[in-house]
Structure formats: C-alpha cells, structure tokens
Design a protein around this motif. Sequence first.
Motif, short mmCIF file in Angstrom:
data_model
loop_
_atom_site.label_atom_id
_atom_site.label_comp_id
_atom_site.label_asym_id
_atom_site.label_seq_id
_atom_site.Cartn_x
_atom_site.Cartn_y
_atom_site.Cartn_z
N LEU A 1 0.83 -1.20 0.00
CA LEU A 1 0.00 0.00 0.00
C LEU A 1 0.87 1.25 0.00
O LEU A 1 0.63 2.20 -0.76
N GLU A 2 1.89 1.24 0.83
CA GLU A 2 2.81 2.37 0.88
C GLU A 2 3.55 2.54 -0.45
O GLU A 2 3.75 3.66 -0.93
N SER A 3 3.93 1.44 -1.07
CA SER A 3 4.59 1.48 -2.37
C SER A 3 3.68 2.10 -3.43
O SER A 3 4.13 2.87 -4.28
N LEU A 4 2.42 1.74 -3.36
CA LEU A 4 1.43 2.28 -4.30
C LEU A 4 1.32 3.79 -4.12
O LEU A 4 1.31 4.53 -5.11
N ASN B 1 17.69 -21.29 -10.79
CA ASN B 1 18.70 -21.63 -9.79
C ASN B 1 19.92 -20.73 -9.83
O ASN B 1 21.05 -21.15 -9.60
N GLU B 2 19.69 -19.46 -10.13
CA GLU B 2 20.76 -18.47 -10.11
C GLU B 2 20.54 -17.59 -8.90
O GLU B 2 19.45 -17.49 -8.36
N GLY B 3 21.55 -16.90 -8.47
CA GLY B 3 21.42 -15.98 -7.35
C GLY B 3 22.46 -14.90 -7.44
O GLY B 3 23.18 -14.80 -8.43
N GLY B 4 22.55 -14.08 -6.41
CA GLY B 4 23.59 -13.08 -6.33
C GLY B 4 23.42 -11.86 -7.21
O GLY B 4 24.35 -11.12 -7.40
N ARG B 5 22.23 -11.62 -7.72
CA ARG B 5 22.00 -10.43 -8.55
C ARG B 5 21.94 -9.20 -7.65
O ARG B 5 21.55 -9.25 -6.51
N ASP B 6 22.32 -8.06 -8.22
CA ASP B 6 22.27 -6.82 -7.46
C ASP B 6 20.86 -6.28 -7.38
O ASP B 6 20.08 -6.40 -8.31
N LEU B 7 20.55 -5.66 -6.25
CA LEU B 7 19.27 -5.03 -6.04
C LEU B 7 19.24 -3.72 -6.81
O LEU B 7 20.22 -2.97 -6.82
N VAL B 8 18.14 -3.45 -7.48
CA VAL B 8 17.98 -2.20 -8.22
C VAL B 8 17.96 -1.06 -7.22
O VAL B 8 17.33 -1.15 -6.18
N SER B 9 18.65 0.02 -7.55
CA SER B 9 18.65 1.15 -6.62
C SER B 9 17.50 2.09 -6.93
O SER B 9 17.05 2.19 -8.06
N PHE B 10 17.02 2.75 -5.90
CA PHE B 10 15.93 3.70 -6.02
C PHE B 10 16.46 5.09 -5.71
O PHE B 10 17.40 5.23 -4.94
N PRO B 11 15.85 6.12 -6.30
CA PRO B 11 16.35 7.48 -6.09
C PRO B 11 16.26 7.97 -4.64
O PRO B 11 17.10 8.73 -4.19
N GLN B 12 15.27 7.52 -3.92
CA GLN B 12 15.08 7.94 -2.53
C GLN B 12 15.43 6.79 -1.58
O GLN B 12 15.09 5.65 -1.84
N GLU B 13 16.10 7.10 -0.48
CA GLU B 13 16.47 6.07 0.49
C GLU B 13 15.25 5.37 1.06
O GLU B 13 15.25 4.16 1.28
N LYS B 14 14.17 6.11 1.30
CA LYS B 14 12.94 5.54 1.85
C LYS B 14 12.38 4.47 0.90
O LYS B 14 11.93 3.41 1.34
N GLU B 15 12.44 4.73 -0.41
CA GLU B 15 11.96 3.76 -1.40
C GLU B 15 12.80 2.49 -1.36
O GLU B 15 12.28 1.38 -1.44
N GLN B 16 14.09 2.66 -1.24
CA GLN B 16 15.02 1.53 -1.16
C GLN B 16 14.74 0.69 0.09
O GLN B 16 14.66 -0.53 0.02
N GLU B 17 14.59 1.36 1.23
CA GLU B 17 14.34 0.66 2.49
C GLU B 17 13.03 -0.11 2.44
O GLU B 17 12.95 -1.26 2.90
N LEU B 18 11.99 0.51 1.90
CA LEU B 18 10.69 -0.13 1.80
C LEU B 18 10.77 -1.38 0.92
O LEU B 18 10.25 -2.43 1.28
N THR B 19 11.45 -1.26 -0.19
CA THR B 19 11.59 -2.39 -1.12
C THR B 19 12.40 -3.52 -0.50
O THR B 19 12.03 -4.69 -0.61
N ILE B 20 13.49 -3.18 0.15
CA ILE B 20 14.31 -4.19 0.80
C ILE B 20 13.50 -4.93 1.86
O ILE B 20 13.53 -6.16 1.93
#
Length: 106
Positions: free
Chosen positions: A21-24, A46-65
Amino acid sequence: FLVQTCFNSAELMEDQLLLLLESLEMKIVPQQLKLVREHTSHLAQNEGGRDLVSFPQEKEQELTIAMVEMSGVMVQKDGSVVCMKDAFPALAALCVSLYVLHVLNK
C-alpha cells in the motif's frame, strides 16, 4: 482434472500488504515489479547473487528491501541478494501482487 502449481500455497504477510500500500502511494510499484520479476526469474533458473535495483530515494530503497526480505530474499551489505531455499513461492506471490497493482494503477 486439477492443475497444481508451486504458487498456490504462498500468501503475503500482513506487513507486506501494508508495504505494498505504501509502495502504491509512493508510485514505486513499477520499479519493484521489475526487481521482483528479475529475481523470481533467476531463482527459477537456480541463479542468485544479482544486485538489487537502486531507487532514487532512500525511503523507497528501504521499503523495497523490507518487502523482498519478508519473501525470503536476504539483501547483503554490498547490494547483492541471496535467495533462501524456499523463497520462490513467496517471491512469486509478491510478483503477482505487484503486477496486479501495477495493472490496476495504470
């Protein structure tokens, strides 16, 4: 004739629903959908270790993580991710939820 998939038992947790809801409200669902789709695809292969996409705002990144970690994906300090053994159903449920929100919000 009954078709059963590995997705049918996965549900999102209440906390994930609140984060969705917050993401929306923050209008970051398309970016999150892209991220979760990529990780679901790599996990299925069965792959792993991909990088997380970065978001412009730290709050967006934290919410996604926070949201992806609730699905069994551990985010490392360097931004790479490690999917837990049974993360696929939960990650798939998150992907479907993000997709529906994205389509309905267009």
